[in-house]
Design a protein around this motif. Structure first.
Motif, PDB file in Angstrom:
ATOM      1  N   LEU A   1       0.833  -1.209   0.000  1.00 20.54           N
ATOM      2  CA  LEU A   1       0.000   0.000   0.000  1.00 20.54           C
ATOM      3  C   LEU A   1       0.866   1.258   0.000  1.00 20.54           C
ATOM      4  CD1 LEU A   1      -2.813  -1.071   2.505  1.00 20.54           C
ATOM      5  CD2 LEU A   1      -3.047  -0.709   0.044  1.00 20.54           C
ATOM      6  N   ALA A   2       1.987   1.222   0.712  1.00 15.02           N
ATOM      7  CA  ALA A   2       2.895   2.374   0.738  1.00 15.02           C
ATOM      8  C   ALA A   2       3.505   2.614  -0.647  1.00 15.02           C
ATOM      9  CB  ALA A   2       3.987   2.155   1.785  1.00 15.02           C
ATOM     10  N   TRP A   3       3.938   1.519  -1.302  1.00 18.45           N
ATOM     11  CA  TRP A   3       4.467   1.667  -2.667  1.00 18.45           C
ATOM     12  C   TRP A   3       3.388   2.202  -3.608  1.00 18.45           C
ATOM     13  CZ3 TRP A   3       9.152   2.186  -4.134  1.00 18.45           C
ATOM     14  CH2 TRP A   3      10.199   1.541  -3.472  1.00 18.45           C
ATOM     15  N   ALA A   4       2.160   1.698  -3.455  1.00 14.27           N
ATOM     16  CA  ALA A   4       1.066   2.169  -4.306  1.00 14.27           C
ATOM     17  C   ALA A   4       0.849   3.666  -4.126  1.00 14.27           C
ATOM     18  CB  ALA A   4      -0.213   1.394  -3.983  1.00 14.27           C
TER      19      ALA A   4
ATOM     20  N   LEU B   1      -1.655  -1.509  -5.584  1.00 13.19           N
ATOM     21  CA  LEU B   1      -2.912  -1.288  -4.862  1.00 13.19           C
ATOM     22  C   LEU B   1      -3.865  -2.471  -5.044  1.00 13.19           C
ATOM     23  CD1 LEU B   1      -4.733   0.593  -3.200  1.00 13.19           C
ATOM     24  CD2 LEU B   1      -5.496   1.627  -5.353  1.00 13.19           C
ATOM     25  N   VAL B   2      -4.043  -2.898  -6.291  1.00 13.71           N
ATOM     26  CA  VAL B   2      -4.930  -4.034  -6.557  1.00 13.71           C
ATOM     27  C   VAL B   2      -4.390  -5.291  -5.890  1.00 13.71           C
ATOM     28  CG1 VAL B   2      -5.822  -5.538  -8.383  1.00 13.71           C
ATOM     29  CG2 VAL B   2      -5.812  -3.060  -8.702  1.00 13.71           C
ATOM     30  N   GLY B   3      -3.054  -5.477  -5.951  1.00 13.10           N
ATOM     31  CA  GLY B   3      -2.454  -6.653  -5.335  1.00 13.10           C
ATOM     32  C   GLY B   3      -2.666  -6.691  -3.835  1.00 13.10           C
ATOM     33  N   ALA B   4      -2.458  -5.556  -3.181  1.00 16.85           N
ATOM     34  CA  ALA B   4      -2.635  -5.512  -1.731  1.00 16.85           C
ATOM     35  C   ALA B   4      -4.077  -5.799  -1.343  1.00 16.85           C
ATOM     36  CB  ALA B   4      -2.206  -4.150  -1.198  1.00 16.85           C
ATOM     37  N   LEU B   5      -5.020  -5.256  -2.108  1.00 18.18           N
ATOM     38  CA  LEU B   5      -6.434  -5.453  -1.795  1.00 18.18           C
ATOM     39  C   LEU B   5      -6.922  -6.861  -2.142  1.00 18.18           C
ATOM     40  CD1 LEU B   5      -7.879  -2.005  -2.961  1.00 18.18           C
ATOM     41  CD2 LEU B   5      -7.288  -2.730  -0.640  1.00 18.18           C
TER      42      LEU B   5
ATOM     43  N   ALA C   1       2.158   0.935 -12.297  1.00 22.81           N
ATOM     44  CA  ALA C   1       2.805   0.158 -11.231  1.00 22.81           C
ATOM     45  C   ALA C   1       2.099   0.375  -9.894  1.00 22.81           C
ATOM     46  CB  ALA C   1       4.277   0.539 -11.131  1.00 22.81           C
ATOM     47  N   GLY C   2       1.760   1.631  -9.609  1.00 22.38           N
ATOM     48  CA  GLY C   2       1.062   1.924  -8.358  1.00 22.38           C
ATOM     49  C   GLY C   2      -0.291   1.251  -8.294  1.00 22.38           C
TER      50      GLY C   2
ATOM     51  N   ASP D   1       3.407 -10.970  -1.961  1.00 23.39           N
ATOM     52  CA  ASP D   1       4.716 -11.013  -2.611  1.00 23.39           C
ATOM     53  C   ASP D   1       4.950  -9.671  -3.294  1.00 23.39           C
ATOM     54  OD1 ASP D   1       7.021 -11.532  -3.989  1.00 23.39           O
ATOM     55  OD2 ASP D   1       6.388 -13.480  -4.747  1.00 23.39           O
ATOM     56  N   VAL D   2       5.902  -8.902  -2.770  1.00 22.67           N
ATOM     57  CA  VAL D   2       6.195  -7.584  -3.345  1.00 22.67           C
ATOM     58  C   VAL D   2       6.708  -7.715  -4.768  1.00 22.67           C
ATOM     59  CG1 VAL D   2       7.582  -5.496  -3.055  1.00 22.67           C
ATOM     60  CG2 VAL D   2       6.644  -6.633  -1.061  1.00 22.67           C
ATOM     61  N   LEU D   3       7.402  -8.828  -5.075  1.00 21.47           N
ATOM     62  CA  LEU D   3       7.940  -9.026  -6.414  1.00 21.47           C
ATOM     63  C   LEU D   3       6.856  -9.360  -7.433  1.00 21.47           C
ATOM     64  CD1 LEU D   3      11.099 -11.147  -5.532  1.00 21.47           C
ATOM     65  CD2 LEU D   3      10.988  -8.704  -6.009  1.00 21.47           C
ATOM     66  N   GLN D   4       5.734  -9.909  -6.972  1.00 18.61           N
ATOM     67  CA  GLN D   4       4.623 -10.234  -7.857  1.00 18.61           C
ATOM     68  C   GLN D   4       3.328  -9.750  -7.224  1.00 18.61           C
ATOM     69  OE1 GLN D   4       4.563 -14.296  -9.165  1.00 18.61           O
ATOM     70  NE2 GLN D   4       6.522 -14.127 -10.209  1.00 18.61           N
ATOM     71  N   PRO D   5       3.057  -8.454  -7.315  1.00 16.67           N
ATOM     72  CA  PRO D   5       1.913  -7.890  -6.590  1.00 16.67           C
ATOM     73  C   PRO D   5       0.558  -8.406  -7.043  1.00 16.67           C
ATOM     74  CG  PRO D   5       2.893  -6.270  -8.082  1.00 16.67           C
ATOM     75  CD  PRO D   5       3.822  -7.435  -8.053  1.00 16.67           C
ATOM     76  N   LEU D   6       0.460  -8.938  -8.254  1.00 16.11           N
ATOM     77  CA  LEU D   6      -0.830  -9.420  -8.740  1.00 16.11           C
ATOM     78  C   LEU D   6      -0.997 -10.924  -8.561  1.00 16.11           C
ATOM     79  CD1 LEU D   6      -1.187  -7.277 -11.993  1.00 16.11           C
ATOM     80  CD2 LEU D   6      -2.122  -6.842  -9.714  1.00 16.11           C
ATOM     81  N   SER D   7      -0.106 -11.552  -7.791  1.00 19.21           N
ATOM     82  CA  SER D   7      -0.198 -13.001  -7.599  1.00 19.21           C
ATOM     83  C   SER D   7      -1.473 -13.397  -6.854  1.00 19.21           C
ATOM     84  CB  SER D   7       1.030 -13.517  -6.839  1.00 19.21           C
ATOM     85  OG  SER D   7       1.127 -12.900  -5.563  1.00 19.21           O
ATOM     86  N   GLY D   8      -2.033 -12.493  -6.063  1.00 15.82           N
ATOM     87  CA  GLY D   8      -3.278 -12.798  -5.360  1.00 15.82           C
ATOM     88  C   GLY D   8      -4.429 -13.047  -6.315  1.00 15.82           C
ATOM     89  N   LEU D   9      -4.449 -12.330  -7.453  1.00 14.72           N
ATOM     90  CA  LEU D   9      -5.506 -12.540  -8.437  1.00 14.72           C
ATOM     91  C   LEU D   9      -5.358 -13.906  -9.091  1.00 14.72           C
ATOM     92  CD1 LEU D   9      -5.524  -9.036 -10.175  1.00 14.72           C
ATOM     93  CD2 LEU D   9      -7.069  -9.899  -8.418  1.00 14.72           C
TER      94      LEU D   9
END
Length: 201
Positions: A7-10, A52-56, A47-48, A61-69
């Motif tokens: 979220l901070a990076w976003a 954001l989408v990854g965190a939510l 990127a931001g 994984d910071v290296l793969q923020p969209l891995s949750g999807l």
């Protein structure tokens, strides 16, 4: 926590994008620098948004923020490539080494905020040659994410400032001197280290 990091990076990247006018139309007479800065802003915005989408979506994984999807589409999160026995104190570590029953032991220091630890999980521990060697070892992991006094005592015992760090013990429970792995190591080099550890009797 990794979610807070993402979220901070976003927030940082989206604010940079807004400052670089990524959302504003370029004037017809815009010159090269204005176009370049807008391009950088658009990249920062994308990127931001990914962070954001990854965190939510539950990515960790910071290296793969969209891995949750991807995990959600697969019907849930998948187990990691290597299964570790977790310890959080020197007493638990000593008990785990005693219970190893004459096997070589690998102790991995890990933290959720450690990017290099994630790289080892993603690129090294998933290698087939590495996994075949790890199968012959007892794998222990000290998760020092929260930095409790017990965690600090574990790090001090091995004179480590923090993760990542990997320590090996021979079948008699003694540390194998000169065989520590500090920082990221590619799969081929790490497999060679595992061969050395398994060769100590």
């Amino acid at each position: 926590p990794v979610t807070v990091q993402m979220l901070a990076w976003a927030a940082l990247l989206i604010l940079v994008a807004v400052h670089l006018q990524a959302l504003d139309p370029l004037p017809p007479n815009a010159r090269g620098f204005a176009r370049f800065s807008k391009g950088v802003g658009v990249i920062a915005l994308v990127a931001g948004t990914a962070f954001l989408v990854g965190a939510l979506s539950g990515a960790r994984d910071v290296l793969q923020p969209l891995s949750g999807l991807r995990s959600a589409a697969a019907g849930g999160s998948q187990a990691g490539p290597v299964s570790f026995q977790r310890v959080s104190s020197n007493a638990e570590l000593d008990a785990a080494i005693r219970a190893a029953a004459g096997k070589t032991v690998m102790l991995d220091f890990y933290a959720d905020w450690c990017v290099t630890c994630k790289e080892m999980e993603r690129y090294t521990f998933t290698d087939a040659a590495v996994q075949s060697r790890l199968a012959a070892m007892v794998k222990i992991q000290a998760d020092v994410t929260t930095g409790t006094p017990e965690h600090r005592a574990l790090l001090q015992r091995f004179r480590l400032f923090g993760p990542p760090g990997i320590v090996f013990f021979d079948p008699s429970g003694r540390e194998i001197q000169g065989l520590r792995v500090i920082g990221f190591q590619a799969a081929d080099r790490f497999a060679a280290v595992l061969d050395q550890a398994l060769g100590v009797r």
